[in-house]
Design a protein around this motif. Sequence first.
Motif, short mmCIF file in Angstrom:
data_model
loop_
_atom_site.label_atom_id
_atom_site.label_comp_id
_atom_site.label_asym_id
_atom_site.label_seq_id
_atom_site.Cartn_x
_atom_site.Cartn_y
_atom_site.Cartn_z
N ASN A 1 0.83 -1.21 0.00
CA ASN A 1 0.00 0.00 0.00
C ASN A 1 0.86 1.25 0.00
OD1 ASN A 1 -2.76 -0.55 -0.18
ND2 ASN A 1 -2.83 -1.25 1.92
N TYR A 2 1.94 1.24 0.74
CA TYR A 2 2.84 2.39 0.78
C TYR A 2 3.37 2.70 -0.62
CZ TYR A 2 6.63 5.54 1.86
OH TYR A 2 7.45 6.62 1.88
N VAL A 3 3.79 1.68 -1.35
CA VAL A 3 4.32 1.88 -2.70
C VAL A 3 3.25 2.49 -3.60
CG1 VAL A 3 5.16 0.70 -4.78
CG2 VAL A 3 6.05 0.07 -2.53
N VAL A 4 2.05 1.92 -3.57
CA VAL A 4 0.98 2.40 -4.44
C VAL A 4 0.58 3.83 -4.09
CG1 VAL A 4 -1.44 2.03 -5.07
CG2 VAL A 4 0.11 0.08 -4.92
N PRO B 1 3.92 7.23 -6.87
CA PRO B 1 3.14 7.11 -8.11
C PRO B 1 4.05 6.90 -9.31
CG PRO B 1 3.17 9.38 -7.36
CD PRO B 1 3.84 8.56 -6.30
N ASN B 2 3.54 6.19 -10.28
CA ASN B 2 4.26 5.91 -11.53
C ASN B 2 5.56 5.14 -11.31
OD1 ASN B 2 2.27 7.34 -12.98
ND2 ASN B 2 3.28 9.26 -12.45
N SER B 3 5.64 4.42 -10.21
CA SER B 3 6.81 3.60 -9.95
C SER B 3 6.78 2.36 -10.83
CB SER B 3 6.81 3.17 -8.48
OG SER B 3 7.75 2.14 -8.25
N SER B 4 7.96 1.87 -11.17
CA SER B 4 8.03 0.62 -11.93
C SER B 4 7.59 -0.57 -11.07
CB SER B 4 9.46 0.40 -12.42
OG SER B 4 10.34 0.28 -11.32
N GLU B 5 7.45 -0.36 -9.77
CA GLU B 5 7.07 -1.43 -8.85
C GLU B 5 5.57 -1.46 -8.53
OE1 GLU B 5 9.33 -3.74 -7.96
OE2 GLU B 5 10.68 -2.63 -9.26
N ASN B 6 4.80 -0.56 -9.11
CA ASN B 6 3.37 -0.50 -8.79
C ASN B 6 2.63 -1.78 -9.17
OD1 ASN B 6 3.38 1.94 -7.54
ND2 ASN B 6 2.60 3.09 -9.27
N TYR B 7 2.95 -2.34 -10.32
CA TYR B 7 2.28 -3.58 -10.72
C TYR B 7 2.55 -4.69 -9.71
CZ TYR B 7 1.13 -7.84 -13.20
OH TYR B 7 0.63 -9.07 -13.54
N ARG B 8 3.81 -4.83 -9.34
CA ARG B 8 4.15 -5.87 -8.37
C ARG B 8 3.48 -5.62 -7.03
NH1 ARG B 8 10.14 -6.64 -7.63
NH2 ARG B 8 9.91 -5.23 -5.90
N ALA B 9 3.39 -4.36 -6.61
CA ALA B 9 2.71 -4.03 -5.36
C ALA B 9 1.24 -4.42 -5.43
CB ALA B 9 2.86 -2.54 -5.06
N LEU B 10 0.60 -4.17 -6.56
CA LEU B 10 -0.81 -4.56 -6.72
C LEU B 10 -0.97 -6.08 -6.68
CD1 LEU B 10 -1.91 -2.03 -9.48
CD2 LEU B 10 -2.56 -2.00 -7.06
N LYS B 11 -0.04 -6.80 -7.28
CA LYS B 11 -0.10 -8.27 -7.24
C LYS B 11 0.12 -8.79 -5.82
CE LYS B 11 -0.67 -10.67 -10.39
NZ LYS B 11 -1.92 -11.23 -10.96
N ILE B 12 0.96 -8.12 -5.06
CA ILE B 12 1.15 -8.50 -3.66
C ILE B 12 -0.14 -8.27 -2.88
CG2 ILE B 12 2.35 -7.87 -1.52
CD1 ILE B 12 4.87 -7.41 -3.32
N LEU B 13 -0.79 -7.13 -3.14
CA LEU B 13 -2.08 -6.86 -2.50
C LEU B 13 -3.09 -7.96 -2.86
CD1 LEU B 13 -2.40 -3.01 -3.02
CD2 LEU B 13 -2.02 -4.20 -0.86
N GLU B 14 -3.10 -8.34 -4.12
CA GLU B 14 -4.02 -9.39 -4.58
C GLU B 14 -3.78 -10.70 -3.81
OE1 GLU B 14 -5.41 -11.22 -8.85
OE2 GLU B 14 -3.28 -10.80 -8.57
N THR B 15 -2.53 -11.09 -3.70
CA THR B 15 -2.20 -12.32 -2.98
C THR B 15 -2.60 -12.24 -1.51
OG1 THR B 15 -0.34 -12.75 -4.46
CG2 THR B 15 -0.29 -13.84 -2.32
N CYS B 16 -2.29 -11.13 -0.88
CA CYS B 16 -2.59 -10.97 0.55
C CYS B 16 -4.09 -10.98 0.81
CB CYS B 16 -1.97 -9.69 1.09
SG CYS B 16 -0.17 -9.74 1.12
N TYR B 17 -4.84 -10.25 -0.02
CA TYR B 17 -6.29 -10.22 0.16
C TYR B 17 -6.89 -11.62 -0.01
CZ TYR B 17 -6.21 -5.10 0.00
OH TYR B 17 -5.99 -3.78 0.26
N LYS B 18 -6.35 -12.38 -0.96
CA LYS B 18 -6.82 -13.75 -1.18
C LYS B 18 -6.54 -14.61 0.05
CE LYS B 18 -6.21 -17.74 -4.16
NZ LYS B 18 -5.42 -18.33 -5.23
N GLU B 19 -5.31 -14.56 0.54
CA GLU B 19 -4.92 -15.40 1.68
C GLU B 19 -5.63 -15.01 2.97
OE1 GLU B 19 -3.10 -18.17 1.58
OE2 GLU B 19 -2.96 -17.89 -0.59
N LEU B 20 -5.94 -13.72 3.13
CA LEU B 20 -6.61 -13.26 4.35
C LEU B 20 -8.14 -13.36 4.25
CD1 LEU B 20 -4.35 -10.18 5.11
CD2 LEU B 20 -4.44 -12.33 6.40
N GLY B 21 -8.64 -13.70 3.07
CA GLY B 21 -10.08 -13.89 2.91
C GLY B 21 -10.87 -12.61 2.72
N TYR B 22 -10.23 -11.56 2.24
CA TYR B 22 -10.92 -10.28 1.99
C TYR B 22 -11.44 -10.27 0.56
CZ TYR B 22 -8.54 -8.63 6.24
OH TYR B 22 -8.08 -8.47 7.51
#
Length: 93
Positions: free
Chosen positions: A25-28, A32-53
Amino acid sequence: LHLSLRRQRQMCIRDRYVGALRRANYVVENIPNSSENYRALKILETCYKELGYSDLLDDIKKLIKINYPNKSNESISSRDWTWNFLDRPKRTE
């Protein structure tokens, strides 16, 4: 005792996902416009899935699909990380 240790392990795993959520979330939000934003979003996706959100998971999937239409089905492995110290060969002296 066994149940107590098992519960502690579950809490540690949960804490890891919560920590990863905060860092992504901090990265996103702050880089802004970081080359790491996509990876940060994918990490959020994984975490939300694992935590059941599920509601947040659906939202993040939509966000990825809109902003990265050619990458939305890609997964991120630890080998794709920019700062992957664990896979570096050990120095021999």
